[in-house]
Design an enzyme around this catalytic site. Structure first.
Site, PDB file in Angstrom:
ATOM      1  N   PRO A   2       0.834  -1.213   0.000  1.00 45.22           N
ATOM      2  CA  PRO A   2       0.000   0.000   0.000  1.00 45.22           C
ATOM      3  C   PRO A   2       0.864   1.257   0.000  1.00 45.22           C
ATOM      4  CG  PRO A   2      -0.419  -1.376   1.945  1.00 45.22           C
ATOM      5  CD  PRO A   2       0.750  -1.955   1.238  1.00 45.22           C
ATOM      6  N   GLU A   3       0.417   2.261  -0.719  1.00 48.61           N
ATOM      7  CA  GLU A   3       1.081   3.566  -0.671  1.00 48.61           C
ATOM      8  C   GLU A   3       0.714   4.232   0.670  1.00 48.61           C
ATOM      9  OE1 GLU A   3       2.595   5.227  -3.611  1.00 48.61           O
ATOM     10  OE2 GLU A   3       2.417   3.446  -4.841  1.00 48.61           O
ATOM     11  N   LYS A  52       4.299   5.004   6.049  1.00 54.17           N
ATOM     12  CA  LYS A  52       3.569   3.734   6.000  1.00 54.17           C
ATOM     13  C   LYS A  52       3.378   3.122   7.384  1.00 54.17           C
ATOM     14  CE  LYS A  52       4.954   3.005   1.285  1.00 54.17           C
ATOM     15  NZ  LYS A  52       5.535   2.133   0.273  1.00 54.17           N
ATOM     16  N   ARG A 270      12.849  -2.570  -8.338  1.00 53.55           N
ATOM     17  CA  ARG A 270      11.446  -2.382  -8.688  1.00 53.55           C
ATOM     18  C   ARG A 270      11.325  -1.487  -9.907  1.00 53.55           C
ATOM     19  NH1 ARG A 270       8.171  -1.331  -3.456  1.00 53.55           N
ATOM     20  NH2 ARG A 270       6.635  -2.529  -4.617  1.00 53.55           N
TER      21      ARG A 270
END
Ligand code: ZN
Length: 281
Positions: A2-3, A52, A270
């Site tokens: 999740p961002e 986060k 990534r």
């Protein structure tokens, strides 16, 4: 993963559903049995998101803070009194044996519960522990107390690419793959450009655009959209995954602004996407 804005959405949900209420906790999976027992029956006093990381502050003796970091696969699911799922990724198998922590509040129709699965961090900390965790993080664009100057001080000295720096939670806290790709597009900067070659006004634009798109996503309950309506095909108002972003996962497709083919590359381990025309090196 999740961002970071999703963690602010989670914090709001906890505030609305459980704030200033007595909360009952258990750990169906058993891995957080001691922590759940220590929290059971306390009142949720405050919720905070830093990047986060979610912190829930409870009444009672120290340690008062529940610290949760969802990691790559973790998530919260919310349920109402009839065990209808209110939010979170749909849980196909509602078996609770993999629920690390369950929080419940309210009675009868007002009952709400939140279940945590798959998180990399779920722990009780005291205030110092929370401060230590927060001290490792860069400023979070969604927080009123964030100082973008702290992020700029790191960016301007770094030879690492700006697309990587934005993802580094010690530089700015909260960005995931979507924002680290979309924000450089919105600022017209190639994500491969080293931090040292980013101008201060470009960084300022990236910071303000990141704050804008993240807070707009929070207002939508989490849904990420960066495209201007003028850059999207006419629709009935629904913005689908294909129209929501300028570059994220659009490799091989034409740029919505200039028609150039969007490119993709590995950055770190990534992916990153960019438009070679709109985002000069
Ligand atoms: Zn373009």
């Amino acid at each position: 993963m999740p961002e970071g804005h999703m963690i602010h959405v989670d914090a709001r949900r906890f505030d609305e559903a459980m704030g200033d209420r007595v909360v009952h906790t258990d750990s169906p999976q058993g891995r957080f049995a001691d922590g759940a027992a220590a929290l059971d029956g306390r009142t949720l006093r405050d919720t905070e998101a830093f990047g986060k990381n979610l912190f829930l502050r409870f009444s009672g003796a120290s340690p008062q803070y529940l610290h949760v970091h969802l990691g790559l696969i973790g998530g919260w699911t919310w349920w109402d009194a009839d065990h209808q799922q209110l939010s979170g990724r749909p849980v196909v198998n509602a078996d609770s044996s993999n629920v690390r922590l369950r929080l419940r509040t309210g009675r009868g129709d007002a009952e709400r519960s939140a279940e945590l699965r798959g998180a990399i961090t779920c722990t009780l900390v005291d205030e110092e522990g929370m401060d230590r965790a927060v001290a490792k993080l860069g400023p979070d664009p969604l927080r009123d107390d964030a100082d973008p100057g702290l992020a700029w001080a790191k960016v301007r000295k770094s030879k690492k690419p700006i697309g990587g720096l934005l993802l580094d939670q010690a530089v700015t806290a909260g960005a995931g793959l979507i924002w680290r790709a979309e924000v450089p597009f919105l600022a017209g900067v190639d994500p491969h450009r080293p931090g040292v070659d980013v101008a201060e006004d470009e960084f300022t634009t990236m910071w303000s655009e990141m704050a804008r798109v993240m807070s707009e996503a929070v207002e939508r309950g989490g849904k990420e959209i960066t495209t201007d309506p003028a850059d999207r095909p006419e629709t009935d108002g629904h913005v689908g995954r294909d129209d929501a972003f300028y570059v994220f996962r659009r490799d091989g497709e034409p740029c919505l602004r200039c028609g150039t083919e969007i490119r993709v590359a590995e950055m770190g381990t990534r992916k990153v996407w960019w438009c070679p025309s709109c985002q000069p090196r």
